[in-house]
Each structure stands twice: as structure tokens, then as C-alpha cells.
Design a protein around this motif. Structure first.
Motif, PDB file in Angstrom:
ATOM      1  N   LEU A  83       0.842  -1.204   0.000  1.00  7.81           N
ATOM      2  CA  LEU A  83       0.000   0.000   0.000  1.00  7.81           C
ATOM      3  C   LEU A  83       0.877   1.255   0.000  1.00  7.81           C
ATOM      4  O   LEU A  83       1.897   1.312   0.705  1.00  7.81           O
ATOM      5  CB  LEU A  83      -0.902   0.016   1.234  1.00  7.81           C
ATOM      6  N   PRO A  84       0.501   2.276  -0.755  1.00 10.93           N
ATOM      7  CA  PRO A  84       1.301   3.511  -0.772  1.00 10.93           C
ATOM      8  C   PRO A  84       1.239   4.237   0.565  1.00 10.93           C
ATOM      9  O   PRO A  84       0.190   4.296   1.206  1.00 10.93           O
ATOM     10  CB  PRO A  84       0.645   4.327  -1.886  1.00 10.93           C
ATOM     11  N   GLY A  85       2.373   4.764   0.965  1.00 13.57           N
ATOM     12  CA  GLY A  85       2.431   5.575   2.179  1.00 13.57           C
ATOM     13  C   GLY A  85       2.901   4.837   3.414  1.00 13.57           C
ATOM     14  O   GLY A  85       3.212   5.469   4.420  1.00 13.57           O
ATOM     15  N   ILE A  86       2.964   3.516   3.392  1.00 11.87           N
ATOM     16  CA  ILE A  86       3.346   2.765   4.584  1.00 11.87           C
ATOM     17  C   ILE A  86       4.860   2.576   4.616  1.00 11.87           C
ATOM     18  O   ILE A  86       5.449   2.037   3.673  1.00 11.87           O
ATOM     19  CB  ILE A  86       2.631   1.406   4.633  1.00 11.87           C
ATOM     20  N   ALA A  87       5.492   3.011   5.694  1.00 12.65           N
ATOM     21  CA  ALA A  87       6.939   2.869   5.838  1.00 12.65           C
ATOM     22  C   ALA A  87       7.289   1.584   6.580  1.00 12.65           C
ATOM     23  O   ALA A  87       8.083   0.773   6.103  1.00 12.65           O
ATOM     24  CB  ALA A  87       7.507   4.085   6.577  1.00 12.65           C
ATOM     25  N   ARG A  88       6.732   1.405   7.762  1.00 13.80           N
ATOM     26  CA  ARG A  88       6.945   0.195   8.568  1.00 13.80           C
ATOM     27  C   ARG A  88       5.591  -0.331   9.027  1.00 13.80           C
ATOM     28  O   ARG A  88       4.640   0.429   9.177  1.00 13.80           O
ATOM     29  CB  ARG A  88       7.815   0.503   9.798  1.00 13.80           C
ATOM     30  N   TYR A  89       5.539  -1.622   9.275  1.00 16.45           N
ATOM     31  CA  TYR A  89       4.286  -2.223   9.745  1.00 16.45           C
ATOM     32  C   TYR A  89       4.607  -3.408  10.646  1.00 16.45           C
ATOM     33  O   TYR A  89       5.696  -3.994  10.596  1.00 16.45           O
ATOM     34  CB  TYR A  89       3.417  -2.672   8.561  1.00 16.45           C
ATOM     35  N   GLU A  90       3.651  -3.730  11.482  1.00 12.57           N
ATOM     36  CA  GLU A  90       3.799  -4.861  12.393  1.00 12.57           C
ATOM     37  C   GLU A  90       2.430  -5.487  12.607  1.00 12.57           C
ATOM     38  O   GLU A  90       1.515  -4.836  13.129  1.00 12.57           O
ATOM     39  CB  GLU A  90       4.382  -4.403  13.739  1.00 12.57           C
ATOM     40  N   GLY A  91       2.275  -6.728  12.163  1.00 15.38           N
ATOM     41  CA  GLY A  91       1.063  -7.487  12.434  1.00 15.38           C
ATOM     42  C   GLY A  91       1.272  -8.285  13.714  1.00 15.38           C
ATOM     43  O   GLY A  91       2.190  -9.095  13.803  1.00 15.38           O
ATOM     44  N   ARG A  92       0.459  -8.072  14.696  1.00 15.87           N
ATOM     45  CA  ARG A  92       0.682  -8.677  16.002  1.00 15.87           C
ATOM     46  C   ARG A  92      -0.609  -9.268  16.552  1.00 15.87           C
ATOM     47  O   ARG A  92      -1.704  -9.018  16.030  1.00 15.87           O
ATOM     48  CB  ARG A  92       1.245  -7.648  16.966  1.00 15.87           C
ATOM     49  N   VAL A  93      -0.449  -9.989  17.614  1.00 15.03           N
ATOM     50  CA  VAL A  93      -1.590 -10.596  18.291  1.00 15.03           C
ATOM     51  C   VAL A  93      -1.785  -9.881  19.627  1.00 15.03           C
ATOM     52  O   VAL A  93      -0.818  -9.648  20.356  1.00 15.03           O
ATOM     53  CB  VAL A  93      -1.359 -12.108  18.529  1.00 15.03           C
ATOM     54  N   GLU A  94      -3.019  -9.538  19.903  1.00 16.46           N
ATOM     55  CA  GLU A  94      -3.358  -8.945  21.191  1.00 16.46           C
ATOM     56  C   GLU A  94      -4.419  -9.796  21.873  1.00 16.46           C
ATOM     57  O   GLU A  94      -5.201 -10.485  21.213  1.00 16.46           O
ATOM     58  CB  GLU A  94      -3.882  -7.510  21.018  1.00 16.46           C
ATOM     59  N   GLY A  95      -4.426  -9.747  23.184  1.00 16.65           N
ATOM     60  CA  GLY A  95      -5.403 -10.490  23.947  1.00 16.65           C
ATOM     61  C   GLY A  95      -5.549  -9.921  25.334  1.00 16.65           C
ATOM     62  O   GLY A  95      -4.963  -8.892  25.659  1.00 16.65           O
ATOM     63  N   ALA A  96      -6.324 -10.595  26.126  1.00 19.80           N
ATOM     64  CA  ALA A  96      -6.555 -10.166  27.499  1.00 19.80           C
ATOM     65  C   ALA A  96      -6.287 -11.335  28.434  1.00 19.80           C
ATOM     66  O   ALA A  96      -6.411 -12.505  28.054  1.00 19.80           O
ATOM     67  CB  ALA A  96      -7.982  -9.666  27.668  1.00 19.80           C
ATOM     68  N   ALA A  97      -5.926 -11.013  29.654  1.00 21.46           N
ATOM     69  CA  ALA A  97      -5.642 -12.030  30.662  1.00 21.46           C
ATOM     70  C   ALA A  97      -6.117 -11.552  32.013  1.00 21.46           C
ATOM     71  O   ALA A  97      -6.162 -10.346  32.278  1.00 21.46           O
ATOM     72  CB  ALA A  97      -4.145 -12.344  30.695  1.00 21.46           C
ATOM     73  N   LEU A 221      -2.879  -4.419  13.796  1.00 22.90           N
ATOM     74  CA  LEU A 221      -1.878  -3.920  12.862  1.00 22.90           C
ATOM     75  C   LEU A 221      -1.505  -2.496  13.252  1.00 22.90           C
ATOM     76  O   LEU A 221      -2.374  -1.661  13.503  1.00 22.90           O
ATOM     77  CB  LEU A 221      -2.424  -3.935  11.433  1.00 22.90           C
ATOM     78  N   VAL A 222      -0.195  -2.235  13.307  1.00 20.81           N
ATOM     79  CA  VAL A 222       0.291  -0.883  13.575  1.00 20.81           C
ATOM     80  C   VAL A 222       1.289  -0.524  12.485  1.00 20.81           C
ATOM     81  O   VAL A 222       2.118  -1.357  12.087  1.00 20.81           O
ATOM     82  CB  VAL A 222       0.942  -0.781  14.972  1.00 20.81           C
ATOM     83  N   VAL A 223       1.202   0.713  12.006  1.00 20.39           N
ATOM     84  CA  VAL A 223       2.070   1.117  10.894  1.00 20.39           C
ATOM     85  C   VAL A 223       2.590   2.527  11.126  1.00 20.39           C
ATOM     86  O   VAL A 223       1.970   3.334  11.824  1.00 20.39           O
ATOM     87  CB  VAL A 223       1.321   1.063   9.536  1.00 20.39           C
ATOM     88  N   THR A 224       3.740   2.812  10.543  1.00 19.36           N
ATOM     89  CA  THR A 224       4.243   4.182  10.443  1.00 19.36           C
ATOM     90  C   THR A 224       4.190   4.597   8.979  1.00 19.36           C
ATOM     91  O   THR A 224       4.144   3.747   8.079  1.00 19.36           O
ATOM     92  CB  THR A 224       5.682   4.295  10.964  1.00 19.36           C
ATOM     93  N   LEU A 225       4.205   5.884   8.737  1.00 16.54           N
ATOM     94  CA  LEU A 225       3.971   6.420   7.403  1.00 16.54           C
ATOM     95  C   LEU A 225       5.245   6.999   6.806  1.00 16.54           C
ATOM     96  O   LEU A 225       6.136   7.463   7.528  1.00 16.54           O
ATOM     97  CB  LEU A 225       2.893   7.508   7.445  1.00 16.54           C
ATOM     98  N   LYS A 226       5.288   7.000   5.504  1.00 17.93           N
ATOM     99  CA  LYS A 226       6.363   7.678   4.796  1.00 17.93           C
ATOM    100  C   LYS A 226       6.119   9.184   4.838  1.00 17.93           C
ATOM    101  O   LYS A 226       4.964   9.625   4.906  1.00 17.93           O
ATOM    102  CB  LYS A 226       6.421   7.202   3.346  1.00 17.93           C
ATOM    103  N   PRO A 227       7.185   9.970   4.798  1.00 24.33           N
ATOM    104  CA  PRO A 227       7.009  11.428   4.824  1.00 24.33           C
ATOM    105  C   PRO A 227       6.142  11.903   3.670  1.00 24.33           C
ATOM    106  O   PRO A 227       6.283  11.436   2.531  1.00 24.33           O
ATOM    107  CB  PRO A 227       8.443  11.965   4.719  1.00 24.33           C
ATOM    108  N   GLY A 228       5.230  12.820   3.956  1.00 23.22           N
ATOM    109  CA  GLY A 228       4.392  13.403   2.919  1.00 23.22           C
ATOM    110  C   GLY A 228       3.089  12.681   2.668  1.00 23.22           C
ATOM    111  O   GLY A 228       2.270  13.160   1.880  1.00 23.22           O
TER     112      GLY A 228
END
Length: 793
Positions: A83-97, A221-228
Motif C-alpha cells: 500500500l502507498p504511504g506505509i513505511a513500517r508495519y507490524e502485524g501482532r496478536v493482542e489479547g486479554a488475561a 496492525l500498527v504502521v508508520t507512514l512515509k514522509p508526505g
């Protein structure tokens, strides 16, 4: 004499005047120091927190877009990377305990976040305080957030048990960490941190995938963006791509809880750095105008002599300007030192509140220079009128003493003619009534001193009202249970039959995006039963508000943000279930002090969602003797996501928000007391300087020292009697201005001023007057009658 010699003579005169006026100079400097100190304290904390946050976000790759999903396969990450604009990304698992901490009987919940096998994630990198991150293949290893570890005194190697996805598991701490995502740690459904009962844990991705039945998938999913590139375009692309996987709507950093609340705090600090110094500097201008004006009026003959010896109007104006500048610089330097010290102290307190690795203690030098220039300019403007009059005074006019006052029976004396005053009291009434402008200025000074002390103290009353309203009036349950997924309301019957539970009430909270034109707000819509008894909505009079059968009831803060009112229609984009969009009318507006809310009748909300009688929260009243049994039972219940104890929330409020809020208020109150003393002391000193010859004449005529002191101090007492009520009115106006400027999403401070606050503000001013009066009485005792009588009018 050469110009250089003339300047030398004026400099000697300046030093002598500063020494002779040292008491008044110090009092005015304290007022200026109070304003500068509050400003510097706020700016130091604002600059430090802003710089710390910016560095922390940059170094640890804090995400700019967040996209929660129900379950997405990991191969989708390849499409996301394209996808345009995405610099870094991380697909992760979240839950509760749900955790069982040894020696801590209350229910404890936690948020689980996965870390990749290689350790540090590419986005939202962790700051490791101690130890290491969980290793790949070791399902029992975890890293815990520092706030939770500190609250329970956990160290590396400690163990406790957790219930994850209905299965009990032993966990071992390998690291204590911080994350830019959790600077402000909030439990689900809460508004305030609770470090003892809610924490964040990180597990190896493979271990958490297995525990949450998410092998080969991710739900966050958490991502950072490219400049601009804008976040909005990336959010739209992610929503389209992830819609098939149960996405609940991507959102930007501005809507992330931790970042949003921290931004509110920074904006409040910025406001405080503007409002309070403005008040304090206004008082300083008033004092300088009175003091310098009186000084120049007593030096009319000196001004004439200076002009006779060749001094120009500009030189004389510059001489008195230097006097003002010196006083301002003294106050500025004292305020800078005081502000830096208070700023560091308050900054250390913020470090306990916000989870930063460390605080970058700094202030922009440009702001210090600007503050210094503003202080000097404001002080000079305060005295400019008196300086201009001195410079423009013709020599012949200056050599002539001021004309005698016109003595006549004033309106005040006529009104009080029926009262038989003693002679000293009659003199007091005549003095005040025959110089109405000077009397009004003195009253204004007393009023401003009273108002400033009020402004520093009224927030104690406001916080008390916030606490009473939220935790005694609105929330009357002992325990709140949040379910993982919505359940049928019939589940409450099973809870009601459980031993130790006296009463249960249902609720439903649905994440949603509220849209009105170009404005939108990501929040939750809360469904409340029509006959709610344990938690309900109240109005500004603290009375329950009946929920409309159809439509939304919004808090005033949210309604203002969306620009809507009763009768308008909102677009409600639901972020769970089939994510339908419905149009809902705004049925009413109400007020709340903590958080923002959108409320609906529970049945109406379920109809809008197309569901049956579903709920996801239960409010419970307990038998205190069986509370621990209920906690243990609900902890073992698989469908319960977390538990929230009302008393624990109250304790959290005092340990976090109220602690920092009231500490800031204490510093302002301290400054207000200093200013009150400065105002009252100068009022008495100016009065003594103006009446020195008259009081000495009375002593020669046979009046005792106590009778003369009665005339001087009685006048001050009457000014206090008239000025303090005026100060109460002024303080209420200033307090209204402050609470309006301090409104944030987290809380809105109510305008509450009790009799205790009124009494405290009056007491501070009266005590200041007594202390100043003692000094004046001592000076009267040492009054050289011959020397005073030799001076000419």
C-alpha cells in the motif's frame, strides 16, 4: 557638567531610591516573580514533556495508524506492505488475561501484546528498563510494563499465574519495559490509570498465537507512514483491505488513547502558562503605577532641580524607567529561579504519572527571552503614565507644591452623619471619601489579591465535586464486569443467584464513529436500561437525566466537538458486528465532568444494531463480607474480560490525576499568597508615605501612637472590608475564565467556589494585612517627628 557626569549623579540617585524603597521594591518584585514563576513552571513542563514525547516517539517508531481486526491471515501483510504511504508495519496478536498476583486479593487484568521471534518489533519498539524480551519458543516468559511492576514490586524472575483465553498458565518475568503506546495506561472501559489492577504484558508471538488460537494470523496492525503521506488515505486503504477480516476501523495517532490524553495535558499546561501570568502581571502593572506615581509626586521639587541643572525630559524619563526596569529584572530573575525549581519538582511528579523512560528537562531559550522582554515591557507600561507626567512637568510648576485639597462635606459623610464616630474614625472616613480615585485604586489592589488567592484555591473544591459526582453520585456499583463478547441479558440471572451478589444491572458499550458533516469523533455508545439504579447520566444540577426512548444523549463537550444540538441527526458508524451505519437523532445534551459520552436507551441501541437483548457489561453490588469470593468466581469465569472496582478507581484518581492536578494548584496558591502580601504591604506603605506629615502633626498635637496607628491601620481595615467582597466577585470571573480554558476530553473542571475557599482567600489577605500592619506600626513608633515636619507639602 558633562552628560557622563550627569548620568553618574542619576545612577547614584537611583541606587539610593532603590535602597530607601527596598521593602516596596521587594514586594513588587515578588508579584512579578509569582507571575514569571508560574509561567516558567508551566513552560518547563510543557517543553520537557513535548521534547521527551517527540524523542521517545521517534526513537521507538511509535505507530501513526492503528488497525484492529477480528482475525487476518499473516500473508495479508504482503498486501499491506504494497500500500502507498506505509513505511513500517507490524502485524501482532493482542489479547486479554486475568492475573493472580501473590499477596494481592483484588482482581487484576492485563493486556497481552506479542513481540516477534527476533525480539524488538519494527513498530512500537520497547524500552527495556531491566532484563530482556521473551525468547522464542518459551511460552512462559513475559515482559511487564514498568508501572505494573512498580505497583506490585515485581522483579526479574518473579512468577504469577494468568488465565488466558480460559486456560490457566504460569508466567515468569524476564524483562521490565516501557512502550510509547502505553505512556498513559488505561484499563478497558476506564478513564484513569490503575497500576495495581491493570497492566500490559508482552509475550513471544508464537506463544501468544497458541494461547489465543491465532496461529498464522494477527488481530492488530500498527504502521508508520512515509514522509508526505496523510494518515487519512492510509486509513481508507487499510479499511478496504481488511474489511473482510472483521476490521473495526483503522484510526490515526490522534485517536489513540494514550497519545490523546497526553496531548490534552500538554495543551492544559500551555493554557496555564498563559492565563496565570496574565493575571499576575496585571497586578504588577497596577502596583507599579501606584508606587512610581507616588514616588514621582513626592519628588516634584527634585524633578524641578534636575531640570534646572540641565537634565532633559528624556533623561528624567529614562531615570525613572531604569527604576522600573531594575524592579522588573529583580522579579524576573527570582521568578526564573523559582519557576525552574518548581518545574523540576512537578516534572518528577509527572514521571510517576506518565511512563517515559526519562525526562528531557529543558525550556526553549527563545521563550525565556520573550518572557523577559514581556516582563520588562509590561512593568514599564504600568509606570509609563507617571513617568510621562514627571518628564513633562515644567520646572516652575514642579517647584510649586501641590495645591491644597478642597475640603467639603462629602456624600459619604452626609450619609453617615447620624453615626457618632470617634475623631480618629471620622478622619478615616474623610480621607477615603475625599480621595475617591486613590481609594478605588487601593480597593482594587486588595480585590486583586483576594481574587488571586481564590483562583489558586477554588480548584480544590472543583476536584472534590468531580470525585463526589463521579464516584458517589453517578457510579453506585461496587464492581463492574466486562465480557469478552456480547451475551444475552439472561446471563444476569446466573450472576444474581451467586452468593455475595446483591444486585446486578446490565449495560452495553459499542465502539462507534460519530460523524456530523466534516467532523467526527471515535468513541463508544453506551446503552443504559431505562430504570438504571447503579450508574446513570446526570445533568449540571447532579440530577438523573431520563434517557430518551429513541436517539442519542450526548455530553456537552462531545456535542460541541461535533457541532450538533438537540434535533440534529448524527451518522453512527458502528465498529463491531456487521459494522452497519445508522442515522440517529440527537435527543438531548447533558454535562459530565470526566470523559465524554454518548448514551442511548439499551433497547433502542440493540434495535439500531439489529440485535436481540445483548449486553457486554454487568454492574454489581456486593456483600462486603463475600467480596473476595465473588472476585475469585468471576476471575475463573471464561467469558469475563476484566473486573473494575469502584473504590479502586477512586484511589487511582487520587493517586494520579488529583495528585498532579492538586500539586499544580498548591504551587499556584503559594504564588497567590505571595502576591497578596505584596499588594497589601504596598498599600500600607504607600498610605504611610502619603500621610507621614499628617500623622506626625497629630502626634505633636497630643495624639498617642495607638490613636495615630488607628488612623492608618483603620483605613486599611476599611479598605479590606470593601475590597475583599469585590475580590470575591473578581475571583469568580477569573475562575470561570480558567475552567473554560482548561476543558479537555479527560475532564472538565466545574466552577465550584465554597464558603471555605472564600474564607481562605479573605484570611490570606487579612493575615498579610496584619503582618504589614505590624511593620507599619513599628515604623510609626520610630517616626522622627522633627524630620518629618521639616518636609514641605
Amino acid at each position: 557638567m558633562s552628560p557622563k557626569g550627569l548620568n553618574t549623579v542619576l545612577n547614584v540617585k537611583l541606587r539610593r531610591e532603590l535602597w530607601q524603597m527596598r521593602g516596596q521594591v521587594l514586594a513588587i518584585a515578588l508579584v512579578i516573580a509569582g507571575g514569571v514563576g508560574v509561567c516558567v513552571m508551566s513552560l518547563v513542563n510543557y517543553s520537557s514533556l513535548l521534547a521527551t514525547r517527540a524523542q521517545y516517539y521517534e526513537q521507538h517508531e511509535f505507530a501513526e495508524v492503528f488497525a484492529p481486526v477480528k482475525r487476518a491471515p499473516r500473508h495479508t501483510l504482503k498486501d499491506i506492505a504494497a500500500l502507498p504511504g506505509i513505511a513500517r508495519y507490524e502485524g501482532r496478536v493482542e489479547g486479554a488475561a486475568k492475573l493472580e498476583i501473590p499477596g494481592f486479593p483484588d482482581p487484576v487484568s492485563a493486556r497481552l501484546v506479542s513481540v516477534p521471534p527476533e525480539g524488538q518489533p519494527d513498530v512500537n519498539r520497547l524500552f527495556i528498563r531491566q532484563g530482556r524480551l521473551p525468547a522464542a519458543g518459551r511460552s512462559q516468559e513475559i515482559a511487564v510494563i514498568g508501572s505494573f511492576a512498580g505497583a506490585h514490586e515485581l522483579v526479574l524472575g518473579d512468577q504469577f499465574e494468568a488465565i488466558i483465553n480460559g486456560r490457566r498458565q504460569a508466567l515468569t518475568i524476564t524483562g521490565i519495559v516501557e512502550s510509547p503506546e502505553f505512556i498513559y495506561v488505561i484499563p478497558p472501559g476506564g478513564m484513569l490509570p490503575d497500576y495495581q489492577r491493570y497492566g500490559v504484558l508482552w509475550m513471544n508471538r508464537e506463544s501468544l498465537e497458541s494461547a489465543m488460537d491465532m496461529r498464522g494470523a494477527f488481530n492488530s496492525l500498527v504502521v508508520t507512514l512515509k514522509p508526505g503521506h496523510s494518515a487519512a488515505s492510509v486509513i481508507d486503504a487499510l479499511d478496504r483491505l481488511l474489511a473482510r477480516y472483521g476490521a473495526t476501523g483503522a484510526f490515526g495517532r490522534d485517536d489513540q488513547f494514550s497519545h490523546r490524553f497526553l496531548s490534552d495535558e500538554l495543551n492544559q499546561l500551555k493554557t496555564m502558562a498563559t492565563v496565570f501570568p496574565l493575571i499576575f502581571m496585571s497586578v504588577a502593572m497596577f502596583l507599579l503605577n501606584v508606587v512610581i506615581g507616588r514616588l514621582i509626586s513626592t519628588q516634584r521639587d527634585i524633578v524641578a532641580v534636575l531640570k534646572a541643572f540641565g537634565y532633559s525630559n528624556r533623561q528624567i524619563a529614562w531615570h525613572y524607567s531604569k527604576l522600573v526596569i531594575v524592579i522588573a529584572v529583580i522579579g524576573l530573575l527570582a521568578g526564573l529561579g523559582l519557576g525552574l525549581w518548581l518545574g523540576r519538582s512537578l516534572g518528577e511528579l509527572y514521571m510517576d504519572y506518565y511512563r517515559f523512560p526519562g525526562l528531557l528537562f529543558r525550556i526553549d531559550p527563545a521563550w525565556v527571552v520573550l518572557l523577559g522582554l514581556m516582563t520588562i515591557v509590561v512593568a514599564w507600561l504600568g509606570a509609563w503614565r507617571a513617568i510621562r507626567q514627571a518628564a513633562a512637568l515644567p520646572p516652575a510648576e514642579a517647584m510649586r507644591p501641590e495645591g491644597p485639597a478642597r475640603y467639603r462635606v462629602t456624600i459619604v459623610e452626609k450619609l453617615l452623619s447620624g453615626i457618632r464616630f470617634a475623631q480618629p474614625s471620622r478622619m478615616i472616613v474623610r480621607q477615603l471619601s475625599r480621595r475617591p480615585v486613590r481609594t478605588l485604586l487601593s480597593m482594587t489592589g486588595v480585590a486583586m489579591a483576594t481574587a488571586i488567592v481564590m483562583v489558586g484555591n477554588f480548584q480544590f473544591d472543583s476536584v472534590s465535586l468531580m470525585v463526589h459526582t463521579q464516584f458517589a453520585r453517578v457510579q453506585q456499583q461496587d464492581l463492574s464486569a466486562t465480557f469478552i463478547d456480547p451475551v444475552n441479558s439472561a446471563a444476569l440471572f446466573g450472576l444474581q443467584r451467586q452468593a455475595g451478589i446483591r444486585y446486578v444491572e446490565e449495560r452495553r458499550s459499542v465502539p462507534a464513529r460519530l460523524v456530523s458533516g466534516h467532523r467526527e469523533w471515535r468513541s463508544a455508545v453506551t446503552g443504559i436500561p431505562s430504570e438504571a439504579r447503579l450508574q446513570f447520566v446526570i445533568d449540571s444540577d447532579l440530577q438523573p437525566v431520563p434517557l430518551p426512548r429513541e436517539g442519542l444523549l450526548l455530553t456537552d463537550f462531545l456535542a460541541d466537538e461535533l457541532g450538533v444540538g438537540p434535533g440534529d441527526v448524527l451518522q453512527l458508524e458502528l465498529l463491531e458486528g456487521d459494522r452497519r451505519t445508522v442515522m440517529v437523532p440527537v435527543a438531548g445534551i447533558t454535562s459530565e465532568f470526566l470523559g465524554v459520552g454518548a448514551y442511548m436507551d439499551l433497547d433502542a441501541l440493540n434495535r439500531a444494531l439489529g440485535d436481540g437483548p445483548l449486553i457486554n457489561q454487568a454492574l454489581i453490588n456486593l456483600d462486603p463480607d463475600k467480596a473476595s469470593e465473588v472476585y475469585n468466581s468471576l476471575r475463573e469465569t471464561p467469558g469475563v474480560l476484566g473486573l473494575s472496582i469502584r473504590q479502586a478507581m477512586l484511589d487511582s484518581f487520587y493517586d494520579t490525576l488529583a495528585r498532579t492536578f492538586l500539586t499544580f494548584t498548591f504551587f499556584n496558591s503559594l504564588m497567590g499568597g505571595i502576591i497578596a502580601f505584596g499588594v497589601v504591604y504596598n498599600t500600607i506603605r504607600i498610605s504611610l508615605a502619603e500621610k507621614g506629615r499628617e500623622l506626625a502633626s497629630l502626634r505633636v498635637l497630643g495624639y498617642t501612637q495607638n490613636e495615630v496607628a488607628h488612623i492608618l491601620l483603620g483605613e486599611v481595615a476599611l479598605l479590606l472590608f470593601l475590597g475583599i467582597p469585590l475580590g470575591w466577585l473578581t475571583g469568580q470571573g477569573l475562575a470561570l475564565m480558567i475552567v473554560t480554558a482548561m476543558q479537555t476530553e479527560l475532564y472538565r473542571v466545574p466552577l465550584t467556589i465554597t464558603s471555605q475557599t472564600l474564607g481562605m482567600s479573605a484570611l490570606v489577605v487579612v493575615v498579610s494585612a496584619i503582618a504589614s500592619g505590624v511593620i507599619a506600626w513599628w515604623r510609626l513608633k520610630r517616626l522622627d517627628l522633627v524630620a518629618v515636619l521639616k518636609t514641605r507639602e
